[in-house]
Design a protein around this motif. Structure first.
Motif, mmCIF file in Angstrom:
data_model
loop_
_atom_site.group_PDB
_atom_site.id
_atom_site.type_symbol
_atom_site.label_atom_id
_atom_site.label_comp_id
_atom_site.label_asym_id
_atom_site.label_seq_id
_atom_site.Cartn_x
_atom_site.Cartn_y
_atom_site.Cartn_z
ATOM 1 N N VAL A 197 0.851 -1.197 0.000
ATOM 2 C CA VAL A 197 0.000 0.000 0.000
ATOM 3 C C VAL A 197 0.884 1.244 0.000
ATOM 4 O O VAL A 197 2.027 1.210 0.451
ATOM 5 C CB VAL A 197 -0.977 -0.007 1.197
ATOM 6 N N PRO A 198 0.366 2.375 -0.495
ATOM 7 C CA PRO A 198 1.225 3.556 -0.652
ATOM 8 C C PRO A 198 1.510 4.290 0.642
ATOM 9 O O PRO A 198 0.653 4.411 1.520
ATOM 10 C CB PRO A 198 0.405 4.443 -1.600
ATOM 11 N N ALA A 199 2.728 4.780 0.755
ATOM 12 C CA ALA A 199 3.084 5.714 1.825
ATOM 13 C C ALA A 199 2.571 7.095 1.446
ATOM 14 O O ALA A 199 2.222 7.361 0.287
ATOM 15 C CB ALA A 199 4.597 5.739 2.013
ATOM 16 N N LYS A 200 2.516 7.997 2.401
ATOM 17 C CA LYS A 200 2.110 9.376 2.102
ATOM 18 C C LYS A 200 3.050 9.966 1.054
ATOM 19 O O LYS A 200 4.259 9.764 1.085
ATOM 20 C CB LYS A 200 2.125 10.221 3.373
ATOM 21 N N GLY A 201 2.460 10.684 0.119
ATOM 22 C CA GLY A 201 3.229 11.278 -0.964
ATOM 23 C C GLY A 201 3.327 10.407 -2.205
ATOM 24 O O GLY A 201 3.812 10.856 -3.237
ATOM 25 N N MET A 202 2.838 9.180 -2.112
ATOM 26 C CA MET A 202 3.018 8.216 -3.200
ATOM 27 C C MET A 202 1.704 7.892 -3.921
ATOM 28 O O MET A 202 0.622 7.928 -3.329
ATOM 29 C CB MET A 202 3.608 6.915 -2.655
ATOM 30 N N ILE A 203 1.841 7.545 -5.197
ATOM 31 C CA ILE A 203 0.767 6.931 -5.969
ATOM 32 C C ILE A 203 1.138 5.469 -6.171
ATOM 33 O O ILE A 203 2.218 5.173 -6.694
ATOM 34 C CB ILE A 203 0.568 7.622 -7.328
ATOM 35 N N GLN A 204 0.294 4.571 -5.742
ATOM 36 C CA GLN A 204 0.516 3.140 -5.910
ATOM 37 C C GLN A 204 -0.558 2.587 -6.840
ATOM 38 O O GLN A 204 -1.752 2.857 -6.656
ATOM 39 C CB GLN A 204 0.440 2.416 -4.565
ATOM 40 N N VAL A 205 -0.136 1.837 -7.840
ATOM 41 C CA VAL A 205 -1.067 1.202 -8.765
ATOM 42 C C VAL A 205 -1.058 -0.299 -8.519
ATOM 43 O O VAL A 205 0.003 -0.925 -8.496
ATOM 44 C CB VAL A 205 -0.686 1.480 -10.234
ATOM 45 N N PHE A 206 -2.240 -0.869 -8.336
ATOM 46 C CA PHE A 206 -2.388 -2.321 -8.276
ATOM 47 C C PHE A 206 -2.930 -2.786 -9.623
ATOM 48 O O PHE A 206 -4.061 -2.485 -9.991
ATOM 49 C CB PHE A 206 -3.364 -2.734 -7.174
ATOM 50 N N ASN A 207 -2.097 -3.511 -10.370
ATOM 51 C CA ASN A 207 -2.507 -4.122 -11.635
ATOM 52 C C ASN A 207 -3.046 -5.514 -11.293
ATOM 53 O O ASN A 207 -2.299 -6.470 -11.187
ATOM 54 C CB ASN A 207 -1.297 -4.200 -12.571
ATOM 55 N N ARG A 208 -4.349 -5.605 -11.131
ATOM 56 C CA ARG A 208 -5.047 -6.652 -10.387
ATOM 57 C C ARG A 208 -4.727 -6.422 -8.910
ATOM 58 O O ARG A 208 -3.810 -5.675 -8.581
ATOM 59 C CB ARG A 208 -4.686 -8.056 -10.856
ATOM 60 N N SER A 209 -5.493 -7.040 -8.030
ATOM 61 C CA SER A 209 -5.400 -6.605 -6.647
ATOM 62 C C SER A 209 -5.968 -7.645 -5.696
ATOM 63 O O SER A 209 -6.118 -8.817 -6.050
ATOM 64 C CB SER A 209 -6.185 -5.290 -6.492
ATOM 65 N N HIS A 210 -6.313 -7.164 -4.487
ATOM 66 C CA HIS A 210 -6.946 -8.017 -3.489
ATOM 67 C C HIS A 210 -8.284 -8.572 -3.976
ATOM 68 O O HIS A 210 -8.782 -9.545 -3.414
ATOM 69 C CB HIS A 210 -7.141 -7.264 -2.170
ATOM 70 N N TYR A 211 -8.847 -7.959 -5.013
ATOM 71 C CA TYR A 211 -10.131 -8.449 -5.529
ATOM 72 C C TYR A 211 -10.010 -9.783 -6.259
ATOM 73 O O TYR A 211 -11.003 -10.506 -6.414
ATOM 74 C CB TYR A 211 -10.788 -7.385 -6.407
ATOM 75 N N GLU A 212 -8.810 -10.124 -6.684
ATOM 76 C CA GLU A 212 -8.631 -11.442 -7.302
ATOM 77 C C GLU A 212 -9.014 -12.565 -6.352
ATOM 78 O O GLU A 212 -9.435 -13.642 -6.773
ATOM 79 C CB GLU A 212 -7.178 -11.613 -7.755
ATOM 80 N N ASP A 213 -8.897 -12.301 -5.049
ATOM 81 C CA ASP A 213 -9.173 -13.335 -4.060
ATOM 82 C C ASP A 213 -10.657 -13.556 -3.815
ATOM 83 O O ASP A 213 -11.032 -14.452 -3.059
ATOM 84 C CB ASP A 213 -8.458 -12.995 -2.745
ATOM 85 N N ILE A 214 -11.510 -12.731 -4.450
ATOM 86 C CA ILE A 214 -12.944 -13.023 -4.452
ATOM 87 C C ILE A 214 -13.476 -13.121 -5.880
ATOM 88 O O ILE A 214 -14.689 -13.144 -6.098
ATOM 89 C CB ILE A 214 -13.750 -11.976 -3.655
ATOM 90 N N LEU A 215 -12.567 -13.169 -6.851
ATOM 91 C CA LEU A 215 -12.960 -13.303 -8.256
ATOM 92 C C LEU A 215 -12.514 -14.656 -8.802
ATOM 93 O O LEU A 215 -13.303 -15.601 -8.870
ATOM 94 C CB LEU A 215 -12.374 -12.150 -9.074
ATOM 95 N N ILE A 216 -11.244 -14.764 -9.164
ATOM 96 C CA ILE A 216 -10.751 -16.025 -9.715
ATOM 97 C C ILE A 216 -10.916 -17.171 -8.719
ATOM 98 O O ILE A 216 -11.211 -18.305 -9.095
ATOM 99 C CB ILE A 216 -9.279 -15.885 -10.166
#
Length: 248
Positions: free
Chosen positions: A101-120
């Protein structure tokens, strides 16, 4: 909130838009994003998490390159979540996510994410519905924690392509030398589970909507890039950031 039905949402841009005009607007937005990201990094008060989800070949990689590619790499991270490693499987499903997860000042991109664990996981019946419900509540709590404890704004995008466009793009991976590296032998098998994935996405939209989803028509890359860039630009503007003064 009414239930999101993907079959009722177009995968193409609204009528009347001119491709080249929209691309020019996107280019100007991307220039502004560079300055806004610099402000975000300098002020160090906000964090941004961009969650990208979508069917195979929905264009997540290209979107990242076009919208975020001009930003200072010191302030942007991208993480792609693939099959969990043996170590990751020994922990709760959010363990490997929370580490990125991003620290303050940062932009973090999740290319796929925690949602895979309720999808696939559900499509392949690796977890049952009761486990999925518990995970969805955990996801809501997790996203609330990020927002309240670290001033993290979460932008969730579902890149909405048609089945026909997906088939076209998957075929290109077999024929275009520049895209062959993207080919995965499981692509065709996963594409046959189209309806199951749609149902699980709609369930995720319904039960994990404390942070709202942005459903982005993605058959045309130029429109998808414009909407995501504009949404991110408007979000960063809303922070009303200023550069810190000279340190005494």
């Amino acid at each position: 909130m009414s239930k999101i039905r993907l079959t009722e949402i177009s995968t193409t841009p609204p009528e009347g838009l001119e491709k080249e005009a929209v691309k020019l607007m996107t280019k100007e937005i991307v220039k502004e994003l560079d300055e806004l990201q610099n402000l975000l990094y300098a002020q160090h008060q906000h964090a941004v998490l961009i969650v990208l989800q979508g069917m195979d070949a929905s264009g997540k990689d290209g979107l990242i390159r076009k919208v975020l590619g001009n930003m200072n790499p010191q302030g942007v991270n991208v993480k792609s979540f693939k099959t969990p490693t043996d170590e990751e499987k020994e922990h709760d499903f959010l363990w490997r996510i929370h580490r990125h997860v991003p620290a303050k000042g940062m932009i973090q991109v999740f290319n796929r994410s925690h949602y895979e664990d309720i999808l696939i996981q559900r499509v392949h019946k690796w977890i049952d519905d009761d486990t999925a419900k518990k995970r969805m509540q955990a996801i809501n709590d997790f996203e609330k924690l990020l927002n309240e404890d670290n001033n993290t704004t979460i932008l969730k995008f579902y890149l909405h392509i048609s089945q026909e466009e997906q088939a076209k793009r998957l075929q290109e991976r077999l024929e275009d030398p520049r895209k062959m590296w993207k080919y995965n032998k499981s692509d065709s098998a996963e594409a046959k589970r189209w309806k199951e994935y749609r149902r699980m996405y709609e369930d995720a939209f319904e039960h994990c909507s404390d942070v709202p989803w942005n459903i982005i028509p993605a058959d045309k890359n130029w429109y998808k890039e414009h909407v995501v860039a504009q949404t991110l630009r408007d979000t960063l503007r809303s922070f009303e950031m200023q550069y810190p003064p000279l340190k005494q």
